[in-house]
Design a protein around this motif. Structure first.
Motif, PDB file in Angstrom:
ATOM      1  N   LEU A 182       0.826  -1.206   0.000  1.00  0.00           N
ATOM      2  CA  LEU A 182       0.000   0.000   0.000  1.00  0.00           C
ATOM      3  C   LEU A 182       0.863   1.260   0.000  1.00  0.00           C
ATOM      4  O   LEU A 182       0.583   2.219  -0.730  1.00  0.00           O
ATOM      5  CB  LEU A 182      -0.933   0.009   1.208  1.00  0.00           C
ATOM      6  N   ASP A 186       1.064   4.012  -2.908  1.00  0.00           N
ATOM      7  CA  ASP A 186       0.756   5.401  -2.575  1.00  0.00           C
ATOM      8  C   ASP A 186       1.854   6.326  -3.101  1.00  0.00           C
ATOM      9  O   ASP A 186       1.580   7.407  -3.640  1.00  0.00           O
ATOM     10  CB  ASP A 186       0.612   5.546  -1.063  1.00  0.00           C
ATOM     11  N   LYS A 189       1.573   6.747  -6.800  1.00  0.00           N
ATOM     12  CA  LYS A 189       0.479   7.653  -7.141  1.00  0.00           C
ATOM     13  C   LYS A 189       0.911   9.113  -6.969  1.00  0.00           C
ATOM     14  O   LYS A 189       0.684   9.953  -7.851  1.00  0.00           O
ATOM     15  CB  LYS A 189      -0.730   7.366  -6.247  1.00  0.00           C
ATOM     16  N   ALA A 215      -3.997   6.662   3.107  1.00  0.00           N
ATOM     17  CA  ALA A 215      -5.424   7.002   3.072  1.00  0.00           C
ATOM     18  C   ALA A 215      -6.116   6.303   1.914  1.00  0.00           C
ATOM     19  O   ALA A 215      -7.215   5.756   2.049  1.00  0.00           O
ATOM     20  CB  ALA A 215      -5.594   8.512   2.958  1.00  0.00           C
ATOM     21  N   ASP A 216      -5.443   6.287   0.759  1.00  0.00           N
ATOM     22  CA  ASP A 216      -6.077   5.694  -0.418  1.00  0.00           C
ATOM     23  C   ASP A 216      -5.001   5.313  -1.426  1.00  0.00           C
ATOM     24  O   ASP A 216      -4.243   6.172  -1.889  1.00  0.00           O
ATOM     25  CB  ASP A 216      -7.055   6.695  -1.046  1.00  0.00           C
ATOM     26  N   PRO A 218      -4.607   3.504  -5.132  1.00  0.00           N
ATOM     27  CA  PRO A 218      -5.375   3.020  -6.274  1.00  0.00           C
ATOM     28  C   PRO A 218      -5.067   1.566  -6.599  1.00  0.00           C
ATOM     29  O   PRO A 218      -3.916   1.129  -6.493  1.00  0.00           O
ATOM     30  CB  PRO A 218      -4.949   3.956  -7.409  1.00  0.00           C
ATOM     31  N   ASP A 219      -6.085   0.823  -7.003  1.00  0.00           N
ATOM     32  CA  ASP A 219      -5.948  -0.603  -7.278  1.00  0.00           C
ATOM     33  C   ASP A 219      -4.916  -0.887  -8.358  1.00  0.00           C
ATOM     34  O   ASP A 219      -4.159  -1.873  -8.263  1.00  0.00           O
ATOM     35  CB  ASP A 219      -7.302  -1.200  -7.699  1.00  0.00           C
TER      36      ASP A 219
END
Length: 253
Positions: A182, A186, A189, A215-216, A218-219
């Protein structure tokens, strides 16, 4: 004070002369015994026993580095192994470090074609390219790194020093599980918004921080990290991180 500095300069000169003499004696002895012209890369004295030096030579055929234990006259040469004992902890650690460094270098030299293929075959734009702060530097280091790895955190702290000597190409992997993946995703991104090397370094240091939580992610970036992680592991060459490799372009005949 002037006398002190003159004496110090004389001592340094004498040490350099001794090291040069020992190195040349080793070159001559090896040439006489096996008819091979090695080159001397390093000569260092042991701290606790000035009767011996550690001499690192390079094989002209394989380009491997070979650590040797040599007496002060350079007429007795023993190959160093990882079996070395001394009452001096400093000497023990020193010899172990030299042995580890030369073996690591030789491993990478032996597998340079496969490692080059790995880095050349990464998805376009996957590596985070950090330009050297020294103009004209041509040395290129690839660093395979996991954002959750403590040793990788420590390596990242040395990035400014690395960038004085080389261009650095960070390859992020998720060796240590889902959170590693993750964080790597991140970074991939966010790095598109980084306009220069300093911005990229600041981003890496921010996300690598233990307190940082994703926090987020992307797949598509998660999947990309997973694929690269598998690709790296499938080589069978990289057992741990950080893995640091000096890239040399191989000229195909």
């Amino acid at each position: 004070m002037r006398r002190f500095f003159c004496a110090l300069s004389l001592c340094v000169g004498l040490v350099g002369a001794v090291e040069s003499r020992v190195g040349q004696a080793v070159v001559d002895l090896i040439d006489k015994q096996i008819h091979k012209k090695v080159s001397v890369l390093e000569v260092k004295s042991l701290k606790s026993n000035r009767e011996f030096q550690v001499v690192v030579v390079e094989d002209p055929d394989t380009k491997y580095k070979i650590p040797l234990l040599v007496n002060k006259n350079g007429d007795l040469v023993l190959g160093l192994t990882n079996i070395f004992f001394s009452k001096s902890k400093q000497d023990t650690e020193f010899v172990q470090q030299i042995y580890h460094d030369t073996q690591s270098y030789n491993f990478k030299q032996q597998n340079s074609a496969a490692l080059n293929a790995l880095f050349e075959g990464l998805p376009q734009g996957y590596t985070i390219d950090l330009k050297s702060t020294t103009p004209g530097v041509k040395k290129n280091l690839y660093i395979i790194s996991d954002p959750m790895c403590p040793h990788c955190h420590h390596e990242l702290e040395q990035i400014d020093k690395r960038l004085k000597e080389a261009n650095v190409h960070m390859v992020l992997v998720g060796f240590l599980g889902h959170e590693s993946t993750l964080k790597a995703a991140d970074i991939l991104k966010q790095v598109k918004k980084a306009h220069n090397t300093r911005d990229k370094v600041d981003l890496l240091q921010k996300v690598y921080a233990t307190a940082y939580k994703v926090a987020d992610a992307p797949d598509d970036k998660v999947q990309e990290v997973e694929k690269v992680t598998k690709k790296v592991l499938d080589t069978g060459l990289i057992k741990g991180v950080p893995f640091i490799y000096e890239y040399h372009k191989v000229n195909k005949k």
